[in-house]
Design a protein around this motif. Structure first.
Motif, PDB file in Angstrom:
ATOM      1  N   ASP A 156       0.869  -1.178   0.000  1.00 29.11           N
ATOM      2  CA  ASP A 156       0.000   0.000   0.000  1.00 29.11           C
ATOM      3  C   ASP A 156       0.908   1.231   0.000  1.00 29.11           C
ATOM      4  OD1 ASP A 156      -2.487   1.267  -0.008  1.00 29.11           O
ATOM      5  OD2 ASP A 156      -2.468   1.543   2.161  1.00 29.11           O
ATOM      6  N   GLN A 157       0.478   2.283  -0.692  1.00 25.39           N
ATOM      7  CA  GLN A 157       1.262   3.519  -0.742  1.00 25.39           C
ATOM      8  C   GLN A 157       1.476   4.051   0.673  1.00 25.39           C
ATOM      9  OE1 GLN A 157       2.671   4.860  -3.404  1.00 25.39           O
ATOM     10  NE2 GLN A 157       1.783   3.407  -4.880  1.00 25.39           N
ATOM     11  N   THR A 158       2.721   4.322   1.009  1.00 27.52           N
ATOM     12  CA  THR A 158       3.065   4.653   2.390  1.00 27.52           C
ATOM     13  C   THR A 158       4.005   5.851   2.446  1.00 27.52           C
ATOM     14  OG1 THR A 158       2.826   2.322   3.014  1.00 27.52           O
ATOM     15  CG2 THR A 158       4.115   3.724   4.499  1.00 27.52           C
ATOM     16  N   GLU A 159       3.665   6.815   3.308  1.00 27.05           N
ATOM     17  CA  GLU A 159       4.492   7.999   3.525  1.00 27.05           C
ATOM     18  C   GLU A 159       5.129   7.930   4.913  1.00 27.05           C
ATOM     19  OE1 GLU A 159       4.921  10.822   1.518  1.00 27.05           O
ATOM     20  OE2 GLU A 159       3.601  10.117  -0.105  1.00 27.05           O
ATOM     21  N   VAL A 160       6.442   7.995   4.995  1.00 28.36           N
ATOM     22  CA  VAL A 160       7.110   8.057   6.300  1.00 28.36           C
ATOM     23  C   VAL A 160       8.174   9.145   6.261  1.00 28.36           C
ATOM     24  CG1 VAL A 160       6.764   5.595   6.803  1.00 28.36           C
ATOM     25  CG2 VAL A 160       8.885   6.360   5.677  1.00 28.36           C
ATOM     26  N   ALA A 161       8.782   9.402   7.415  1.00 29.78           N
ATOM     27  CA  ALA A 161       9.937  10.299   7.469  1.00 29.78           C
ATOM     28  C   ALA A 161      11.070   9.605   8.213  1.00 29.78           C
ATOM     29  CB  ALA A 161       9.562  11.609   8.152  1.00 29.78           C
ATOM     30  N   PHE A 162      12.285   9.824   7.749  1.00 29.53           N
ATOM     31  CA  PHE A 162      13.480   9.422   8.489  1.00 29.53           C
ATOM     32  C   PHE A 162      14.006  10.677   9.170  1.00 29.53           C
ATOM     33  CE2 PHE A 162      14.925   5.742   5.428  1.00 29.53           C
ATOM     34  CZ  PHE A 162      13.751   5.065   5.712  1.00 29.53           C
ATOM     35  N   CYS A 163      14.312  10.554  10.460  1.00 31.38           N
ATOM     36  CA  CYS A 163      14.851  11.705  11.163  1.00 31.38           C
ATOM     37  C   CYS A 163      16.232  11.382  11.725  1.00 31.38           C
ATOM     38  CB  CYS A 163      13.909  12.164  12.280  1.00 31.38           C
ATOM     39  SG  CYS A 163      13.565  10.896  13.525  1.00 31.38           S
ATOM     40  N   SER A 185      10.323  11.042   3.543  1.00 33.51           N
ATOM     41  CA  SER A 185      10.761  12.405   3.809  1.00 33.51           C
ATOM     42  C   SER A 185      11.950  12.355   4.758  1.00 33.51           C
ATOM     43  CB  SER A 185       9.628  13.209   4.458  1.00 33.51           C
ATOM     44  OG  SER A 185       8.544  13.366   3.566  1.00 33.51           O
ATOM     45  N   LEU A 186      12.711  13.447   4.803  1.00 34.53           N
ATOM     46  CA  LEU A 186      13.863  13.513   5.713  1.00 34.53           C
ATOM     47  C   LEU A 186      13.736  14.734   6.609  1.00 34.53           C
ATOM     48  CD1 LEU A 186      16.848  12.752   3.261  1.00 34.53           C
ATOM     49  CD2 LEU A 186      15.405  11.132   4.524  1.00 34.53           C
ATOM     50  N   THR A 187      14.047  14.571   7.878  1.00 32.70           N
ATOM     51  CA  THR A 187      14.000  15.713   8.783  1.00 32.70           C
ATOM     52  C   THR A 187      15.043  15.592   9.888  1.00 32.70           C
ATOM     53  OG1 THR A 187      12.620  16.989  10.320  1.00 32.70           O
ATOM     54  CG2 THR A 187      12.164  14.634  10.182  1.00 32.70           C
TER      55      THR A 187
ATOM     56  N   LYS B 345       5.526  13.571  -4.335  1.00 36.19           N
ATOM     57  CA  LYS B 345       5.490  15.025  -4.094  1.00 36.19           C
ATOM     58  C   LYS B 345       5.009  15.361  -2.681  1.00 36.19           C
ATOM     59  CE  LYS B 345       5.063  16.390  -8.901  1.00 36.19           C
ATOM     60  NZ  LYS B 345       4.152  16.833  -9.971  1.00 36.19           N
ATOM     61  N   PHE B 346       4.571  14.368  -1.942  1.00 38.79           N
ATOM     62  CA  PHE B 346       4.133  14.624  -0.565  1.00 38.79           C
ATOM     63  C   PHE B 346       5.305  14.576   0.411  1.00 38.79           C
ATOM     64  CE2 PHE B 346      -0.110  12.337  -1.772  1.00 38.79           C
ATOM     65  CZ  PHE B 346      -0.392  13.356  -2.661  1.00 38.79           C
ATOM     66  N   THR B 347       6.483  14.224  -0.079  1.00 43.39           N
ATOM     67  CA  THR B 347       7.636  14.151   0.820  1.00 43.39           C
ATOM     68  C   THR B 347       8.261  15.531   1.001  1.00 43.39           C
ATOM     69  OG1 THR B 347       9.155  13.667  -0.997  1.00 43.39           O
ATOM     70  CG2 THR B 347       8.149  11.785   0.112  1.00 43.39           C
ATOM     71  N   PHE B 348       9.005  15.680   2.062  1.00 40.68           N
ATOM     72  CA  PHE B 348       9.731  16.932   2.321  1.00 40.68           C
ATOM     73  C   PHE B 348      11.152  16.595   2.740  1.00 40.68           C
ATOM     74  CE2 PHE B 348       7.723  15.572   6.244  1.00 40.68           C
ATOM     75  CZ  PHE B 348       8.724  15.724   7.195  1.00 40.68           C
ATOM     76  N   GLU B 349      12.001  17.583   2.666  1.00 39.16           N
ATOM     77  CA  GLU B 349      13.372  17.393   3.127  1.00 39.16           C
ATOM     78  C   GLU B 349      13.732  18.597   3.974  1.00 39.16           C
ATOM     79  OE1 GLU B 349      16.036  15.532   0.212  1.00 39.16           O
ATOM     80  OE2 GLU B 349      17.667  16.674   1.131  1.00 39.16           O
ATOM     81  N   HIS B 350      13.959  18.331   5.219  1.00 34.12           N
ATOM     82  CA  HIS B 350      14.193  19.418   6.185  1.00 34.12           C
ATOM     83  C   HIS B 350      15.374  18.969   7.045  1.00 34.12           C
ATOM     84  CE1 HIS B 350      13.346  22.552   9.077  1.00 34.12           C
ATOM     85  NE2 HIS B 350      13.139  21.681  10.029  1.00 34.12           N
TER      86      HIS B 350
END
Lengths: 351, 351
Positions: A156-163, A185-187, B345-350
């Protein structure tokens, strides 16, 4: 893309799930069970399928018993920690303390630890502090966001962030793991992201109570309780944001937490608890039925309540702004009736 | 509590629903149909039940045909406007223009109007401007928040906010309408609240597309698409907040919008659209099937897209921050494939 060598420690739901994009991307993936996973490792070696999952792993993963973990991490480009929140100290003492400090580690364990002064710190910081006491300096990254393991492994389409603090490392790990369905995403906001995704465990239980309350009142008419769910969801986001503002969290981290709250309420582990409560069972009965599941919610609620009270004593926030947290805490700790949701306290006056 | 005389204009779902707490509180409630509601008014007078609702009104409400509206508002303490967004100009020209300017009005109609300069204004402001052109000065209040009509009338716990410039009036109306299940916050942030609850219509359709996309891919396995729903929910809150920050909205208004998005996705009118899309029908086919329903979503999407583009031209925001709005707009306006959700396009980089 140059394939990486990746060791995943922990063969629970999330460790197994991350293995899917990792293996599919052509990486050399070594899956290491904890000491509780010996039977699962054996089954995986023999059949390529985890006994508690409904689909086999993609071909190419290698499986290791806990006792073999040093062999598994040998030569790895990075390690993914995927222990449950009850394995946090084991991960510190057994793994992190004996791992080369130059080997990058990213953790998928969600949680927060409350300190004496009322601060809430992330697991990466908890581990970094523990290691520092042993004279080891290392920076640990983490994964957060609206991602249930089961659905990730089903693509399933999945959005996460690595911090984390090291952008180069984060980009390397993202490159190794991102796929057409796993968007990363990266933060640098470790505390904010980890707080957001840990807090949702508190508030997912709160939404479950609203569902349970409506079901016990209305019977099985699932179509009649979305206002109340949404009322609790709304209040949950308000209380989450208040804590996150004290943590100086980035807005994107908060949003990741809101998404995570949504997925947890809809599809997560709390769903089963909700069903038990909806069938008229008490929380105590429900927990007995669900014995053996790791309810991070129950651990985190106590820690967050304690932290909020200490922060209030220090003038950083007002406990009056947390009627929902208080209610959930009273249910879990003091046997309060989950149906007595303090709806009127969720209102505000800003005129 | 001294009972009030309350006239409700519009006998659709929301007008009918608000009548429940209003009548139960012992107020003198007069329900007035629009010209489309004559049959419904007739049935209500004869049976006490609206033909499109599954429960009768509480006893005590009085019903009026559209032609009798002046009689209904005579001596009223306040008027509740509950027309659909397609009745906004009728409400301005027929009702508001002919109503004593001292008679308080609160509106439950959700929507936004885009001006030439890219501003989005609320319906209260739209009406106030229209009245001003006729030399009439009046201030209009509004209702927003996570409240589906159907569940309100079934006494599900409901949190809403009343917004307006006159705190005394807001308190008077709250006192008349609040019940053990209808909880009312007050705010002076009219534009913020009305924007938040209107924007959710755009983004509820977006979440529906994620659900439809998963269902068309996975079949009926509803347990496999919460990550993707949550991914869109997360992005939706980000885009909503970006617009609301331009509107200088209060945080509580944003949260009301998030709660409203939750309830709309879960229980609202878009659910039926979602089901049609989930069954593999195109948006066009789905809309044909659902002909006659008032899809505020479709109106608001065009207005918001246009406003965002104008605001970007004026340097107030960046259209790159609205990939989800763009996608929904392209589906609705240009026949784009709803499944082509721009996840990356929903990802971000911070970092």
């Amino acid at each position: 893309m140059a394939a990486k060598k990746i060791a995943i420690i922990g063969l629970g739901q999330m460790g197994s799930a991350i293995a899917f994009p990792a293996i599919e991307n052509g990486n050399d993936v070594r899956l290491v069970g904890t000491s509780y996973d010996d039977d699962a490792v054996k089954a995986c070696i023999e059949t390529g399928k985890h006994p508690r999952l409904d689909i086999p792993f993609p071909e190419g993963g290698k499986f290791y018993y806990c006792s073999q973990w040093k062999e598994a991490v040998d030569g790895a480009d990075f390690v993914i920690g995927a222990v449950s929140s009850f394995g946090v100290d084991w991960f510190l003492d057994e793994i992190l303390s004996n791992l080369s400090p130059t080997l990058p580690v990213i953790s998928a364990t969600k949680g927060l630890v409350d300190l004496e002064d009322g601060s809430l710190i992330s697991y990466p910081e908890y581990w970094e502090r523990g290691l520092k006491e042993k004279g080891i300096r290392r920076s640990i990254s983490a994964i957060g966001g609206p991602c249930t393991a089961y659905e990730l492994m089903h693509h399933d389409q999945t959005e996460v962030a690595f911090c984390g603090r090291n952008a180069t490392l984060l980009r390397m790990m993202r490159k190794a793991l991102q796929t057409s369905y796993f968007h990363i995403s990266l933060t640098k906001d470790v505390l904010g992201l980890e707080s957001a995704v840990a807090l949702k465990n508190v508030y997912a239980l709160a939404v479950s109570m609203a569902i349970g309350s409506s079901q016990s009142k209305e019977g099985k008419r699932e179509d009649l309780h979305f206002n109340s769910q949404a009322g609790v969801f709304y209040q949950a986001t308000r209380e989450m944001l208040t804590i996150l503002q004290v943590q100086k969290a980035d807005t994107n981290s908060f949003m990741m937490g809101v998404g995570d709250l949504y997925v947890t309420v809809s599809g997560g582990r709390t769903t089963k608890l909700r069903m038990c409560l909806g069938e008229g069972k008490t929380l105590e009965e429900a927990l007995k039925i669900l014995d053996g599941m790791t309810f991070e919610s129950l651990v985190i609620i106590k820690r967050v309540m304690k932290a909020v009270e200490r922060m209030a004593q220090r003038g950083m926030l007002d406990t009056e702004d947390f009627p929902l947290l208080r209610h959930v805490y009273d249910v879990v700790e003091n046997g309060a009736d989950p149906d007595n949701i303090p709806w009127d306290k969720f209102t505000f006056e800003h005129v």
